[in-house]
Design an enzyme around this catalytic site. Structure first.
Site, PDB file in Angstrom:
ATOM      1  N   GLU A 286       0.796  -1.271   0.001  1.00 53.45           N
ATOM      2  CA  GLU A 286      -0.022  -0.025  -0.128  1.00 53.45           C
ATOM      3  C   GLU A 286       0.899   1.284  -0.084  1.00 53.45           C
ATOM      4  O   GLU A 286       0.400   2.292  -0.494  1.00 53.45           O
ATOM      5  CB  GLU A 286      -0.903   0.019   1.211  1.00 53.45           C
ATOM      6  N   HIS A 307       7.724 -27.110  -0.660  1.00 53.09           N
ATOM      7  CA  HIS A 307       6.920 -28.327  -1.478  1.00 53.09           C
ATOM      8  C   HIS A 307       6.019 -27.950  -2.249  1.00 53.09           C
ATOM      9  O   HIS A 307       5.008 -28.758  -2.552  1.00 53.09           O
ATOM     10  CB  HIS A 307       6.535 -29.256  -0.286  1.00 53.09           C
ATOM     11  N   LYS A 421     -14.494  -0.240  -4.281  1.00 52.24           N
ATOM     12  CA  LYS A 421     -15.453   0.500  -3.161  1.00 52.24           C
ATOM     13  C   LYS A 421     -16.689   1.221  -4.000  1.00 52.24           C
ATOM     14  O   LYS A 421     -17.790   0.752  -4.165  1.00 52.24           O
ATOM     15  CB  LYS A 421     -15.184   1.282  -2.249  1.00 52.24           C
TER      16      LYS A 421
END
Length: 447
Positions: A286, A307, A421
């Protein structure tokens, strides 16, 4: 705390490191002087050294009330409003904390960080059978994920114990003067703490945003803050580059980025650090990911992910570098026994501690990845305790500020966070989004 960058130096020219090292001092000075971009969000820079004993006592008293009355404490928050607390709590807790038979501390759980209906239903099923309290963390009080969860949690708590008792079990961490949560907290008489105006969410773990939940889990917030305060002194502008670990880390990151290393993988060999990496990813992603710039922050848990992701890291595109957090001393001790049959072939390890095997896996992995073209940085802390975590938190924060300024971005804003948003509100027909809703529907219909 120690930082080693030796296994990255071969990947960048020495003159590049020298040039960028010279740039790190002005970047660090911008943090001190407050003359850089985003300077209204620099309250974290001297936060650790400014925290008073009286303030910590108030936080502890509030946490102790929740600890006394609650079997479960629910932290409602998203992003920086919960990741820091969760990072510390999970690093310090037993890996099987939730199923310990005799608990002296409440279980701290998290909500408001997703919109998963099954997740909330599962949580409420447990909370109906437990005494619980809520720490609601939101500057505005209207962040969708957190506000939705808090509405549901508040309703459940009031139904369970009544409105009067519920008021005593809800703590609000919010803006000093404005916002929906501030209004509600004033109306209902909740115990409140202020999110400082000059501290952004991803830098807020050492404010009430993180400290109350950490104290509620039973951890020592005085030691956490002391570790951060000591690291603050060690990374100031009066500390030369040769001794300034934050500047060295920022310089190497930017040097590697300039030479095509676009992804940084934060590696741990201790499962308790999983959520610390989640906190780190927000901090750097951010802060630096803007203006079409920025290293992509990723993380892996080794040896588990050797793995699964190990093959790609070893042999995939050479656009990555690793930063390893190494814990020198484990908290617990487990020795490997001998076995008469030795069918698994492990008797050569008999008498050794499990951590000895883990450390050799760490060293072997480092050597293999460097040989495979992956630069490696290593951060070593003495042990997983509050003091060392406080140091690590402030180290990464300070290095993030320096690195962002060196990159040429504002490390303290997040303009890209709002895009999803707006689309979500339009799709949900939120009042005030009528025009966006109409345009979105046309777009989805292909018109």
């Amino acid at each position: 705390m120690k930082l080693s960058i030796e296994k990255s130096k071969q990947f960048v020219p020495a003159e590049t490191l020298e040039r960028l090292a010279a740039c790190s001092a002005p970047a660090n000075e911008l943090l001190e002087s407050g003359k850089g971009a985003g300077n209204d969000f620099l309250g974290w820079v001297h936060l650790p050294s400014s925290i008073t004993g009286e303030f910590l006592a108030e936080v502890q008293a509030t946490a102790d009330l929740l600890r006394e009355k609650c079997e479960v404490v629910v932290v409602a928050g998203i992003g920086g409003s919960y990741l820091g607390a969760r990072a510390v709590n999970e690093a310090l807790a037993s890996s099987f904390d939730a199923i310990l038979p005799k608990r002296k501390d409440p279980i701290v759980v998290y909500a408001g960080n997703n919109i998963g209906e099954d997740y909330l239903a599962d949580l409420f099923e447990i909370l109906k059978k437990k005494t619980f309290g809520i720490i609601n963390i939101s500057k505005s009080g209207t962040t969708t994920e957190t506000a939705l969860a808090f509405r549901l949690l508040k309703t459940l708590l009031e139904e369970k114990v009544g409105k009067e008792e519920a008021r005593k079990l809800i703590v609000a961490v919010t803006d000093a003067r404005k916002g929906a949560l501030r209004t509600l907290a004033t109306q209902e008489g909740y115990k409140t703490f202020v999110i400082p105006d000059n501290v952004g969410g991803r830098f807020s773990v050492l404010t009430p945003v993180g400290l109350i939940a950490i104290a509620a889990a039973g951890h020592d917030i005085k030691k956490l803050v002391q570790g951060a305060a000591d690291m603050e002194k060690a990374l100031g502008t009066d500390v030369p580059y040769a001794k300034n670990l934050a500047a060295q880390y920022a310089v190497m990151r930017n040097a590697l980025y300039q030479f095509g290393k676009k992804t940084e993988i934060l590696v741990n060999f201790n499962p308790r650090l999983h959520y610390f990496a989640e906190w780190w990813k927000q901090l750097y992603g951010e802060s630096e990911g803007k203006d079409r710039k920025g290293i992509f922050p990723a993380s892996v848990d080794f040896t588990t992910d050797l793995h699964s992701m190990g093959q790609w890291i070893q042999d995939g595109e050479r656009s990555i570098f690793e930063t390893v957090i190494s814990v020198k001393k484990p908290i617990r001790k487990v020795e490997i026994p001998s076995d008469n049959e030795n069918l698994d072939g492990l008797n050569f390890l008999a008498g050794k501690r499990v951590d000895e095997v883990n450390k050799m896996a760490e060293l072997g992995t480092q050597l293999a990845h460097v040989d495979g073209g992956v630069p490696n940085l290593k951060i070593e802390i003495d042990k997983l305790d509050e003091y060392n975590l406080g140091q690590l938190i402030y180290f990464f924060e300070r290095a993030c500020g320096i690195s962002g300024y060196m990159l040429g971005v504002n490390p303290f804003n997040q303009p890209g966070v709002e895009a999803y948003k707006k689309n979500m509100f339009a799709l949900l027909n939120k009042p005030g989004y009528e025009a966006e809703s109409k345009a979105m529907k046309k777009r989805l219909l292909g018109k």
